[in-house]
Write a protein that holds these residues in place. Structure first.
Motif, PDB file in Angstrom:
ATOM      1  N   SER A  63      29.020  42.513  45.106  1.00 20.82           N
ATOM      2  CA  SER A  63      30.449  42.686  44.878  1.00 20.82           C
ATOM      3  C   SER A  63      30.685  43.132  43.428  1.00 20.82           C
ATOM      4  O   SER A  63      30.056  42.613  42.511  1.00 20.82           O
ATOM      5  N   GLY A  64      31.536  44.128  43.266  1.00 17.49           N
ATOM      6  CA  GLY A  64      31.859  44.597  41.912  1.00 17.49           C
ATOM      7  C   GLY A  64      30.864  45.596  41.346  1.00 17.49           C
ATOM      8  O   GLY A  64      30.973  45.997  40.184  1.00 17.49           O
TER       9      GLY A  64
ATOM     10  N   GLY B 230      30.449  48.714  42.203  1.00 21.31           N
ATOM     11  CA  GLY B 230      31.004  50.068  42.062  1.00 21.31           C
ATOM     12  C   GLY B 230      31.050  50.880  43.350  1.00 21.31           C
ATOM     13  O   GLY B 230      31.396  52.067  43.323  1.00 21.31           O
ATOM     14  N   LYS B 231      30.759  50.258  44.491  1.00 20.99           N
ATOM     15  CA  LYS B 231      30.697  50.990  45.769  1.00 20.99           C
ATOM     16  C   LYS B 231      32.031  51.632  46.132  1.00 20.99           C
ATOM     17  O   LYS B 231      32.086  52.813  46.476  1.00 20.99           O
ATOM     18  N   SER B 232      33.103  50.841  46.081  1.00 17.76           N
ATOM     19  CA  SER B 232      34.414  51.375  46.483  1.00 17.76           C
ATOM     20  C   SER B 232      34.878  52.450  45.516  1.00 17.76           C
ATOM     21  O   SER B 232      35.516  53.434  45.919  1.00 17.76           O
ATOM     22  N   THR B 233      34.549  52.278  44.236  1.00 11.22           N
ATOM     23  CA  THR B 233      34.914  53.298  43.248  1.00 11.22           C
ATOM     24  C   THR B 233      34.209  54.606  43.580  1.00 11.22           C
ATOM     25  O   THR B 233      34.824  55.685  43.551  1.00 11.22           O
TER      26      THR B 233
HETATM   27  N1  LIG Z   1      41.889  49.365  39.963  1.00 10.96           N
HETATM   28  C1  LIG Z   1      41.006  48.792  39.137  1.00 10.96           C
HETATM   29  N2  LIG Z   1      41.332  48.523  37.864  1.00 10.96           N
HETATM   30  C2  LIG Z   1      40.450  47.963  37.018  1.00 10.96           C
HETATM   31  N3  LIG Z   1      39.187  47.631  37.346  1.00 10.96           N
HETATM   32  C3  LIG Z   1      38.805  47.885  38.600  1.00 10.96           C
HETATM   33  C4  LIG Z   1      39.690  48.475  39.562  1.00 10.96           C
HETATM   34  N4  LIG Z   1      39.016  48.603  40.742  1.00 10.96           N
HETATM   35  C5  LIG Z   1      37.772  48.121  40.515  1.00 10.96           C
HETATM   36  N5  LIG Z   1      37.643  47.685  39.243  1.00 10.96           N
HETATM   37  C6  LIG Z   1      36.437  47.125  38.607  1.00 10.96           C
HETATM   38  O1  LIG Z   1      35.399  48.118  38.706  1.00 10.96           O
HETATM   39  C7  LIG Z   1      34.161  47.505  39.027  1.00 10.96           C
HETATM   40  C8  LIG Z   1      33.634  48.091  40.338  1.00 10.96           C
HETATM   41  O2  LIG Z   1      34.530  47.728  41.385  1.00 10.96           O
HETATM   42  P1  LIG Z   1      34.390  48.237  42.885  1.00 10.96           P
HETATM   43  O3  LIG Z   1      35.579  47.720  43.645  1.00 10.96           O
HETATM   44  O4  LIG Z   1      34.142  49.696  42.889  1.00 10.96           O
HETATM   45  O5  LIG Z   1      33.068  47.476  43.352  1.00 10.96           O
HETATM   46  P2  LIG Z   1      32.560  47.158  44.828  1.00 10.96           P
HETATM   47  O6  LIG Z   1      31.076  47.241  44.746  1.00 10.96           O
HETATM   48  O7  LIG Z   1      33.240  48.041  45.804  1.00 10.96           O
HETATM   49  O8  LIG Z   1      33.017  45.657  45.039  1.00 10.96           O
HETATM   50  P3  LIG Z   1      33.376  44.892  46.422  1.00 10.96           P
HETATM   51  O9  LIG Z   1      32.123  44.873  47.232  1.00 10.96           O
HETATM   52  O10 LIG Z   1      33.787  43.529  45.934  1.00 10.96           O
HETATM   53  O11 LIG Z   1      34.510  45.662  47.056  1.00 10.96           O
HETATM   54  C9  LIG Z   1      34.417  46.003  39.077  1.00 10.96           C
HETATM   55  O12 LIG Z   1      34.122  45.479  37.801  1.00 10.96           O
HETATM   56  C10 LIG Z   1      35.908  45.912  39.347  1.00 10.96           C
HETATM   57  O13 LIG Z   1      36.440  44.718  38.818  1.00 10.96           O
END
Ligand SMILES: Nc1ncnc2c1ncn2[C@@H]1O[C@H](COP(=O)(O)OP(=O)(O)OP(=O)(O)O)[C@@H](O)[C@H]1O
Length: 282
Positions: free
Chosen positions: A47-48, A50-53
């Motif tokens: 989690s966190g 960067g996948k969704s980004t």
């Molecule tokens: N809109 C936003 N504003 C600021 N920081 C963000 C935002 N969206 C994500 N982040 C931060 O960017 C980093 C990557 O987040 P992201 O959501 O891409 O991860 P993830 O792997 O998809 O997590 P998860 O599995 O929990 O969805 C994390 O530190 C998160 O807190």
């Protein structure tokens, strides 16, 4: 049925920084990744990480802070708003987390598809499937379903309808964020079957998931760790990935034994294998 043409996705040193008031969050810190046309890939990782980004960048919803991202013919960092809009409208289908976010509640399943197709320019219309055929692609070919509104469908049917809506414009790339979370086992299998059918028809499929079974079914997993590609899995085998700067993420089970700061002696053996031996701490 019109086969869609898979789209290639290429990331080179891809960086994304969320700029907040007073501080920055580095979400991606140099992703290097090649996804071939027609591949099916699961993006996994903590989690966190960067996948969704990464998915949002590939969808053209965000633009890179640095590095390069190409989605088919589109250079996402350089694209104008109009080009990104065109890309989102025609080339990329997105299934957001939570089926209902992708659907209009007051329209039937068939009308949801027709609505998603309504902005396609005339010269691209001949490439479109009829709404009933889009529904059939994801296994929703009963007339009861075509006439139902989203709330009248079972959760698995609703999620497959979300996939159908994303596929309505016959995109070459389908992106999905956690498409099987909150579904029971049978519904999950139906949704995965829909992804497999879409991929067999030629579309590149990329899904963010925490479910290892999704990775196994899609065939290739890319593990994102600390904003970079940490590992790859192909048909059940795991591989570490050497980044462009030479960095390698150790697998989590090894990292538990080898604490950060450990000095590793790394040597190439005569048979071509590589040995890493802990030799104290820095
Ligand atoms: N809109 C936003 N504003 C600021 N920081 C963000 C935002 N969206 C994500 N982040 C931060 O960017 C980093 C990557 O987040 P992201 O959501 O891409 O991860 P993830 O792997 O998809 O997590 P998860 O599995 O929990 O969805 C994390 O530190 C998160 O807190």
């Amino acid at each position: 049925m019109t086969d869609s043409k898979g789209i290639r996705v290429t990331c080179r040193g891809l960086v994304y920084i969320y700029r907040l008031e007073g501080y920055d969050v580095v979400a991606l810190s140099g992703v290097d990744l090649d996804i071939e046309p027609g591949e099916a890939v699961a993006l996994v990782g903590p989690s966190g990480s960067g996948k969704s980004t990464l998915l949002s960048l590939m969808a053209g919803l965000l633009q890179p802070s640095a590095g390069r991202l190409t989605v088919g013919e589109h250079d996402v960092a350089k694209a104008s708003d109009a080009e990104l809009q065109r890309m989102r409208g025609l080339d990329v289908g997105v299934v957001l987390q939570g089926a209902s976010r992708n659907l209009l509640p007051y329209l039937t399943a068939e009308k949801n598809i027709a609505f998603a197709q309504s902005d396609v320019p005339r010269h691209r219309r001949s490439e479109l499937l009829a709404p009933a055929d889009v529904l059939a692609l994801v296994g929703l070919d009963e007339s009861r379903i075509a006439r139902s509104k989203p709330a009248e469908l079972a959760p698995g049917e609703r999620q497959r309808l979300a996939v159908a809506v994303a596929m309505a414009t016959n995109p070459g790339l389908l992106l999905a964020d956690e498409p099987t979370s909150q579904l029971d086992h049978d519904a999950r299998d139906e949704v995965l079957a829909a992804f497999t059918a879409v991929n067999r028809a030629g579309t590149t499929v990329i899904a963010v998931t925490h479910d290892p079974d999704v990775g196994a079914i899609l065939g290739r997993t890319v593990t994102i760790r600390d904003g970079r590609v940490g590992a790859e899995g192909r048909h059940g085998q795991d591989f570490a990935v050497v980044a462009r700067d030479g960095a390698v993420h150790l697998p989590p089970d090894i990292l538990r034994e080898v604490v950060p700061g450990t000095l590793l002696r790394v040597e190439m053996l005569d048979d071509g294998s590589i040995r890493m031996e802990p030799a104290g701490t820095a």
